[in-house]
Scaffold this motif. Structure first.
Motif, PDB file in Angstrom:
ATOM      1  N   ARG A 105      -2.465  -4.530  -4.158  1.00 54.82           N
ATOM      2  CA  ARG A 105      -2.901  -3.475  -3.232  1.00 54.82           C
ATOM      3  C   ARG A 105      -4.580  -4.023  -2.245  1.00 54.82           C
ATOM      4  O   ARG A 105      -4.899  -3.807  -3.192  1.00 54.82           O
ATOM      5  CB  ARG A 105      -3.271  -2.300  -3.690  1.00 54.82           C
ATOM      6  CG  ARG A 105      -3.593  -1.069  -2.948  1.00 54.82           C
ATOM      7  CD  ARG A 105      -3.398   0.200  -2.732  1.00 54.82           C
ATOM      8  NE  ARG A 105      -3.877   1.489  -2.140  1.00 54.82           N
ATOM      9  CZ  ARG A 105      -4.138   2.507  -2.182  1.00 54.82           C
ATOM     10  NH1 ARG A 105      -3.027   3.170  -3.500  1.00 54.82           N
ATOM     11  NH2 ARG A 105      -3.974   3.675  -0.972  1.00 54.82           N
ATOM     12  N   ARG A 153       7.750   1.272   3.104  1.00 52.23           N
ATOM     13  CA  ARG A 153       8.654   2.262   1.428  1.00 52.23           C
ATOM     14  C   ARG A 153       9.996   2.041   0.712  1.00 52.23           C
ATOM     15  O   ARG A 153      10.170   1.756  -0.435  1.00 52.23           O
ATOM     16  CB  ARG A 153       8.624   3.832   1.578  1.00 52.23           C
ATOM     17  CG  ARG A 153       7.893   4.307   0.606  1.00 52.23           C
ATOM     18  CD  ARG A 153       7.446   5.356   1.025  1.00 52.23           C
ATOM     19  NE  ARG A 153       8.257   6.243  -0.576  1.00 52.23           N
ATOM     20  CZ  ARG A 153       8.798   7.890  -0.173  1.00 52.23           C
ATOM     21  NH1 ARG A 153       8.325   8.499   0.797  1.00 52.23           N
ATOM     22  NH2 ARG A 153       9.497   8.327  -1.438  1.00 52.23           N
ATOM     23  N   SER A 211       4.145   6.426   5.150  1.00 50.22           N
ATOM     24  CA  SER A 211       3.741   7.816   5.905  1.00 50.22           C
ATOM     25  C   SER A 211       3.289   7.764   7.355  1.00 50.22           C
ATOM     26  O   SER A 211       3.419   8.730   7.835  1.00 50.22           O
ATOM     27  CB  SER A 211       2.674   8.434   4.801  1.00 50.22           C
ATOM     28  OG  SER A 211       3.052   8.276   3.624  1.00 50.22           O
ATOM     29  N   TYR A 212       3.047   6.559   7.916  1.00 41.54           N
ATOM     30  CA  TYR A 212       2.713   6.716   8.904  1.00 41.54           C
ATOM     31  C   TYR A 212       4.268   6.364  10.106  1.00 41.54           C
ATOM     32  O   TYR A 212       5.193   6.123   9.736  1.00 41.54           O
ATOM     33  CB  TYR A 212       1.616   5.984  10.191  1.00 41.54           C
ATOM     34  CG  TYR A 212       0.380   5.464   8.933  1.00 41.54           C
ATOM     35  CD1 TYR A 212      -0.576   6.677   9.435  1.00 41.54           C
ATOM     36  CD2 TYR A 212       0.318   5.232   7.606  1.00 41.54           C
ATOM     37  CE1 TYR A 212      -1.897   6.593   8.099  1.00 41.54           C
ATOM     38  CE2 TYR A 212      -0.555   4.888   6.728  1.00 41.54           C
ATOM     39  CZ  TYR A 212      -1.589   5.992   7.344  1.00 41.54           C
ATOM     40  OH  TYR A 212      -3.135   6.065   6.232  1.00 41.54           O
ATOM     41  N   ASP A 262       0.831   4.172   0.679  1.00 39.34           N
ATOM     42  CA  ASP A 262       0.479   5.089   1.734  1.00 39.34           C
ATOM     43  C   ASP A 262       1.645   4.681   3.315  1.00 39.34           C
ATOM     44  O   ASP A 262       1.517   5.214   3.618  1.00 39.34           O
ATOM     45  CB  ASP A 262      -1.010   5.306   2.563  1.00 39.34           C
ATOM     46  CG  ASP A 262      -1.800   5.625   1.007  1.00 39.34           C
ATOM     47  OD1 ASP A 262      -0.903   6.918   0.324  1.00 39.34           O
ATOM     48  OD2 ASP A 262      -2.740   5.802   1.579  1.00 39.34           O
ATOM     49  N   ASP A 271       0.935  -1.228   0.066  1.00 36.39           N
ATOM     50  CA  ASP A 271      -0.133   0.103   0.116  1.00 36.39           C
ATOM     51  C   ASP A 271       1.173   1.440   0.177  1.00 36.39           C
ATOM     52  O   ASP A 271       1.705   1.898   1.237  1.00 36.39           O
ATOM     53  CB  ASP A 271      -0.917  -0.045   1.333  1.00 36.39           C
ATOM     54  CG  ASP A 271      -2.378   1.328   1.163  1.00 36.39           C
ATOM     55  OD1 ASP A 271      -3.193   0.789   1.168  1.00 36.39           O
ATOM     56  OD2 ASP A 271      -1.640   2.044   1.003  1.00 36.39           O
ATOM     57  N   GLU A 274      -5.708   3.103  10.824  1.00 34.32           N
ATOM     58  CA  GLU A 274      -5.431   3.273   9.150  1.00 34.32           C
ATOM     59  C   GLU A 274      -4.332   2.274   9.373  1.00 34.32           C
ATOM     60  O   GLU A 274      -3.872   1.557   8.464  1.00 34.32           O
ATOM     61  CB  GLU A 274      -5.481   4.739   8.451  1.00 34.32           C
ATOM     62  CG  GLU A 274      -6.380   4.732   8.225  1.00 34.32           C
ATOM     63  CD  GLU A 274      -6.171   6.694   8.110  1.00 34.32           C
ATOM     64  OE1 GLU A 274      -5.779   6.655   7.067  1.00 34.32           O
ATOM     65  OE2 GLU A 274      -6.539   7.691   8.497  1.00 34.32           O
TER      66      GLU A 274
END
Ligand code: ZLM
Ligand code: CA
Ligand code: ZN
Length: 372
Positions: A50, A31, A16-17, A13, A11, A103
């Motif tokens: 994804r 990432r 980004s956490y 995203d 995924d 999330e």
């Protein structure tokens, strides 16, 4: 041997956490792993997917409604109130209520559940979710940087189709949450290799073997500081081979926590990238479908290196890849050698002192032979 069909869940995203400034767990490593896989042209050799994010309802197939209700709502601002001043759900600095925590968990769990479904549907022989492997999460509480136990959720999905699931955990920490969830069943065999003795979470002695119907189906391999490649291989191979022989699993879930690597910030073993990836090879050569998951790994560059190399192992192309890293967005992180390698250091392997490795191996093999 025919090329295996590999599905890889990612995924965009997930990186980004942030668990917060100074926290050792860094989602950015997924990432970086993905960027390296891209630079190595590995994405076109597998199905890159994804996953749908896991819903609260799905999570309650293991976790309590009350805990999930809490996790779906908590924010950095409401954490104190909702945790009753840190006495429930999230205890201590290990498990902060960071921005987007739910999330992040739904990405991690969604990936592992989708990876499991991909195997049961027959669309893949191997599926990979480096954002999964969060083995400490408990039914009603977060623990050790893990909030949702994606592994338990994935195994529950596999059990809808298969009679028996073998879970192998090579993270430096004990896989306590997964062991506990399946402690009383003979349909899941859990096998954790971990540092034991004054080390989190403190469980995982060789006397803990399961209960009731599950008696004998929890294997613990407690190890000491400085474990090197030869020692690791000398215990992993016979124990896993015997587990597969006596248990005859339909599918294997391999948690590839990278804190068992040499030089890890929180780990204390001396295993190289090749030594770690040997665990993947060994499972691959058994010709049983399997799922690869992440887990720990706190020296970020080494974690990414190893998961990239292990993805190559899943694809069967590990001998074709250039160990000099290709240029990529994170190239600077990999100096001064810019190579796909994690070298050993000069730590002493204390498992070799007074025969402890041999004793632990014998006890694990003895336990397995009693199952027959
Ligand atoms: N303190 N910050 C492995 C999970 C290991 C429990 C001792 C917290 C840390 C650690 C957190 C920035 C997996 C324990 C530690 C300080 C009670 C653990 C936040 C540094 C920091 O600087 C830090 C404020 C933090 C946490 C170190 N915690 C090191 N080791 C372990 C949990 C998870 O790899 O197996 C799977 C993903 N916790 O030792 C304490 C007893 C909390
Ligand atoms: Ca482990
Ligand atoms: Zn760990």
């Amino acid at each position: 041997m025919p090329r295996r069909r590999v599905s890889y869940y990612y995924d965009p995203d997930v990186g980004s956490y942030s668990y917060g400034l100074g926290h050792p767990m860094k989602p950015l490593r997924m990432r970086i792993t993905h960027e390296l896989l891209t630079a190595y042209d590995m994405l076109d050799k597998m199905d890159v997917l994804r996953a749908e994010r896991s819903t609260p309802e799905t999570m309650t197939s293991f976790h309590t409604d009350e805990y999930i209700h809490f996790l779906a709502r908590v924010t950095p601002d409401t954490a104190e109130e909702l945790t009753y001043n840190g006495t429930r759900f999230l205890v201590g600095d290990d498990n902060p209520a960071f921005e987007g925590v739910f999330e992040f968990c739904s990405i991690s769990a969604g990936g592992t559940i989708a990876a499991a479904k991909r195997i049961t549907s027959g669309a893949a022989d191997i599926s990979i979710n480096w954002a999964g492997g969060l083995h400490h999460a408990k039914k009603r509480e977060a623990s050790g940087f893990c909030y949702i136990n994606d592994i338990v959720l994935g195994i529950l999905e596999l059990l809808r189709t298969y009679p028996r699931v073998l879970y192998i955990d090579i993270d430096c920490h004990h896989g306590d949450g997964v062991e506990e969830a399946f402690y009383t069943t003979d349909r899941v065999m859990t096998c954790s290799f971990h540092k034991f003795g004054e080390y989190f979470p403190g469980t995982g002695t060789q006397e803990d073997r399961g209960r009731g119907k599950g008696m004998g189906y929890a294997i613990n391999v407690p190890l000491k500081d400085g474990l090197n490649d030869d020692s690791f291989r000398s215990i992993y191979e016979p124990v896993v081979a015997r587990a597969v022989e006596v248990f005859q699993p339909s599918v294997i879930v391999l948690q590839c926590g990278a804190d068992s690597l040499a030089g890890d910030k929180l780990g204390c073993f001396n295993v190289t990238m090749q030594g770690h990836a040997h665990c993947v090879h060994f499972v691959r050569d058994m010709n049983i479908p399997f799922i690869l998951l992440g887990g720990g790994g706190y020296t970020v560059k080494n974690t990414s290196r190893t998961w990239v190399y292990e993805t190559a192992c899943a694809l069967g192309i590990e001998n074709d890849i250039d160990l000099n890293l290709p240029w990529n967005e994170f190239f600077d992180w990999f100096g001064p050698r810019y190579r796909l390698e994690v070298a050993e250091n000069n730590m002493e392997d204390t498992n070799l002192k007074d025969g402890s490795l041999d004793r632990v191996r014998e006890a694990a093999l003895q336990q397995l032979s009693e199952l027959q």
